[in-house]
Enzyme design. Structure first.
Site: not given
Length: 790
Positions: A484, A98, A95
């Site tokens: 590491d 709207c 719409c």
């Protein structure tokens, strides 16, 4: 490094691997393109443009390329919106009145810079003055939308029109109707006895109803210069069948081809859904605490600092810190951990974990776009854009394979009748047509990338996030793994390992004096001593405090002079002490009024699964394992020996790790990969240099995600072994599909050439093999779950 512009596009409607390969090849050849990757499974096209390229002109050429290959594909840019800007999809908004009301009311909200509501695309674009205001404004906007039009469904992530487009639905319905009508006519014609003319007419009508779309696609592609695809092969084969009077088979081949294609699309769709369900972490809503009430809102509407409520059984929607409540969390979807983890007030929690028992209040620490869930979804979504060498090989193979077999079919139809007298041209033409039907390489083009996609999804389920199928395949060819020490092999958290008391002092006395002396230090060793003491320290008892750089601390505590530090501190003040020799830890000596009280041994503990990890790597064929550390030679070598490392380099500065990596790179054997495993922050330079960089438990680190190729969700090094196993299983499924498809096709091609296979077997050789290969590829999705059980 050449500067580039990266962009991503969604190619809605593309589902043909062959077309995708042709589009990708054509785009790569365009001037101004650095790289292009098209993944037809996720329908994502990733392009890197040269910095000075005319992107508008290039995109015009790309659209033409896509249109030439498949006119039904719709291309749209995957928008990287500016900060403070958001697109919202409003399903059911039709719409215009709207839409005008919604737009007008949202414009009046404080902080809204721009808003636009489009009823055609059912989309709203909203922009705010400040990005930090966006969640609150979205919340207010949602309330306005629901107030104006309660039936609208709001979506922040995907376009709902993608699946609910009326045109698309009408097209699918029309196609199904034609297929059903054509099938009914075909069955009637086969069941009843009509005259030859009537029978031919009914067969022709049913053929056009069933295969008209395929014929039109083939003609359109031919007009654009794209000949060798499955549409062309099926069109030529079935039209040829009509030409030699094999009307029933011509219609049947097209019918079963269409049915097979439907099953193929269904299998691919199911596979995508299975993969998506593995990472179904995105929360639908958040229980936001506003004053004394609880409101259900979208995750995008929640800001940093907001408090949210997580009920038992719900998934934690946002990263944060628990401010109230005690519970246990199921982290299996995030990290692969089978056992729940207990949490309490003050603990940090990751989004995506499931709250098993208690009611939790969580203070949000990251916006949803920066949360763990978003990072995981982004990594998995984009992983398939980086293709494995096997995928690239199959794409290249398919490009040359189809034209070769098409030429072979032409030769098969023409040469034998000319060489051997009395041979029927129609018989050899029929064999050539069956030969053409078999030749389509869809089984390989679809199943191989789908298998890698499934493997990546399975790995994610096991807490291993892989950035691309090229890295997943690379795990099958590891020569050397470099690790590491701190945070990878060891826990990276110092703790008091043992206390030796002397001269009448107790262990508690030593901890008390040491804790008071270290009260004002923030060094990890000082923190470990204070943590071991476990009591509140009365600072009023600490009268004087002096740091002696490189030696330790001198302090006045309870009226006594306390000396805490290394052996050099004891020697400085001529304090007789008992040395402790333990190369795996750090020894701290304590003296009170120059009387030796004892020593504290501090250790960075080795992770419980480190030794098992090294053993597992060697079992999986890794030639060499290496550890890098800044620790002393004695300490580093002791740890390396304990866990079974092949080599260790000690006393290294961060920049020296890259130098060691370059040395090891020269020592590798053949084309084996070098993998570096680190914490992802200090090790970013080496992670980036390695063939494959793995970051340990670093989902909270942006540097890790950026530099690493694989991210482990937990601090368990054994996940590396799991990742390699997943890679090997995925690779096995890939080669199962390749061998299965190639063998079946070769056999059927030979059978078709010698007249032992009809078009019925040929259809199985094309569509049937593809469906079976796709179903086999779906097994890769379950790889992560199988690894969990091992």
């Amino acid at each position: 490094m050449e500067k580039v512009i990266h962009k991503e596009y969604i190619l809605e409607g593309i589902c043909c691997g062959n077309c995708a390969a042709k589009i990708e090849k054509s785009i790569k050849a365009l001037h101004g393109i650095v790289s292009a990757d098209l993944d037809f499974i996720t329908q994502t096209l990733c392009i890197s443009f040269k910095i000075d390229a005319d992107t508008t002109s290039i995109m015009g050429q790309i659209r033409e390329i896509i249109k030439c290959n498949d006119a039904n594909v719709v291309i749209r840019e995957k928008m990287q919106l500016a900060e403070g800007k958001k697109e919202i999809y409003l399903q059911g908004l039709c719409c215009t009145v709207c839409a005008g009301k919604i737009e007008s009311r949202i414009k009046k909200l404080n902080g809204v810079k721009y808003v636009s509501v489009d009823t055609i695309s059912q989309k709203m674009t909203i922009e705010t003055d400040n990005e930090h205001q966006l969640p609150g404004i979205l919340r207010q906007a949602s309330e306005i939308i629901q107030e104006v039009e309660p039936d609208i469904q709001i979506s922040y992530t995907t376009d709902p029109l993608k699946n609910d487009n009326k045109k698309c639905c009408q097209k699918v319905f029309l196609k199904k109707s034609f297929l059903a009508a054509g099938t009914i006519l075909y069955v009637i014609n086969m069941s009843l006895q009509f005259t030859q003319a009537v029978s031919f007419s009914v067969f022709l009508i049913s053929y056009l109803l069933i295969g008209g779309e395929v014929i039109l696609r083939a003609l359109r592609n031919i007009s654009k210069g794209h000949i060798f695809d499955e549409n062309f092969l099926m069109a030529i084969a079935t039209i040829g069948a009509f030409a030699i009077g094999e009307y029933p088979e011509g219609v049947a081949v097209m019918l079963f081809y269409q049915i097979g294609e439907g099953f193929q699309r269904l299998a691919v769709s199911r596979s995508k859904k299975n993969i998506a369900s593995l990472m179904n972490l995105r929360p639908d809503f958040v229980n936001l605490k506003i004053n004394n009430s609880i409101q259900k809102v979208s995750p995008e509407e929640v800001a940093v600092g907001d408090s949210i409520l997580v009920k038992p059984g719900e998934r934690i929607p946002m990263d944060g810190r628990i401010t109230n409540g005690i519970s246990s969390l199921d982290l299996s979807a995030l990290t692969g951990e089978s056992l729940p983890r207990d949490v309490k007030s003050g603990d940090e929690v990751m989004s995506g974990a499931i709250n098993k028992s208690g009611l939790l209040t969580v203070e949000v620490s990251k916006e949803f776009g920066e949360s763990t869930v978003s990072k995981i979804l982004s990594l998995v979504e984009n992983a398939s854009s980086k293709k494995a060498p096997t995928e690239n090989f199959i794409t290249t193979f398919a490009r040359y394979y189809t034209p070769v077999v098409t030429v072979a079919a032409v030769v098969l139809a023409i040469i034998p009748p000319l060489i051997w007298a009395g041979e029927s041209f129609n018989i050899w033409l029929y064999r050539a047509l069956a030969f053409l039907v078999v030749s389509c390489p869809c089984a390989l083009v679809i199943s191989v990338p789908l298998t890698f996609f499934g493997g990546i999804g399975g790995a994610s389920r096991n807490g291993v996030l892989v950035k691309g199928s090229n890295y997943l395949e690379g795990l099958n060819h590891i020569d050397t793994i470099i690790m590491d020490k701190t945070g990878t092999v060891t826990k990276g958290v110092f703790s008091v390992h043992s206390i030796i008391a002397q001269n009448g002092f107790s262990e508690q006395d030593i901890l008390y004096y040491a804790s008071c002396a270290e009260k004002y230090s923030n060094h990890p060793i000082a923190e470990s001593i204070i943590r071991a003491f476990g009591k509140t320290i009365d600072t009023a008892q600490i009268v004087a405090h002096e740091d002696i750089a490189g030696y330790g601390v001198k302090a006045s505590i309870d009226g006594k002079t306390v000396y805490l530090g290394n052996s050099k501190l004891m020697k400085m003040y001529a304090i007789p002490y008992r040395p402790v020799y333990d190369v795996t830890g750090i020894t701290i000596y304590l003296a009170v009024d120059k009387k030796f009280a004892g020593s504290i041994l501090i250790k960075d503990e080795i992770k419980p699964d480190s030794r098992k990890t090294i053993q597992g790597l060697k079992t999986l064929g890794v030639r060499k394992t290496v550890m890098l550390t800044g620790d002393t030679k004695a300490s580093g070598e002791a740890i390396a020996k304990e866990i079974g490392m092949d080599a260790v380099y000690t006393e290294l500065l961060p920049q020296q790790k890259v130098e060691i990596f370059e040395v090891l790179e020269k020592e590798r054997q053949g084309n084996g990969k070098i993998v570096f495993v680190g914490d992802g922050v200090n090790d970013a330079p080496v992670l980036a240099r390695a063939d494959i960089g793995i970051a340990m438990g670093a989902m909270g680190s942006d540097a890790a995600i950026e530099a690493a190729d694989i991210v482990l969700m937990t601090d368990e090094p054994f996940k590396i072994v799991s990742a390699i196993r997943i890679a090997k299983r995925t690779q096995a499924i890939v080669w199962q599909n390749i061998i299965f498809a190639v063998v079946i096709k070769i056999v059927l091609l030979i059978f078709a050439a010698v007249g032992m296979a009809t078009m019925w077997e040929a259809v199985f050789g094309d569509v049937g093999v593809t469906v079976l290969a796709v179903l086999n590829a779906m097994r890769a999705v379950r790889t992560g779950s199988m690894m969990e059980m091992q």
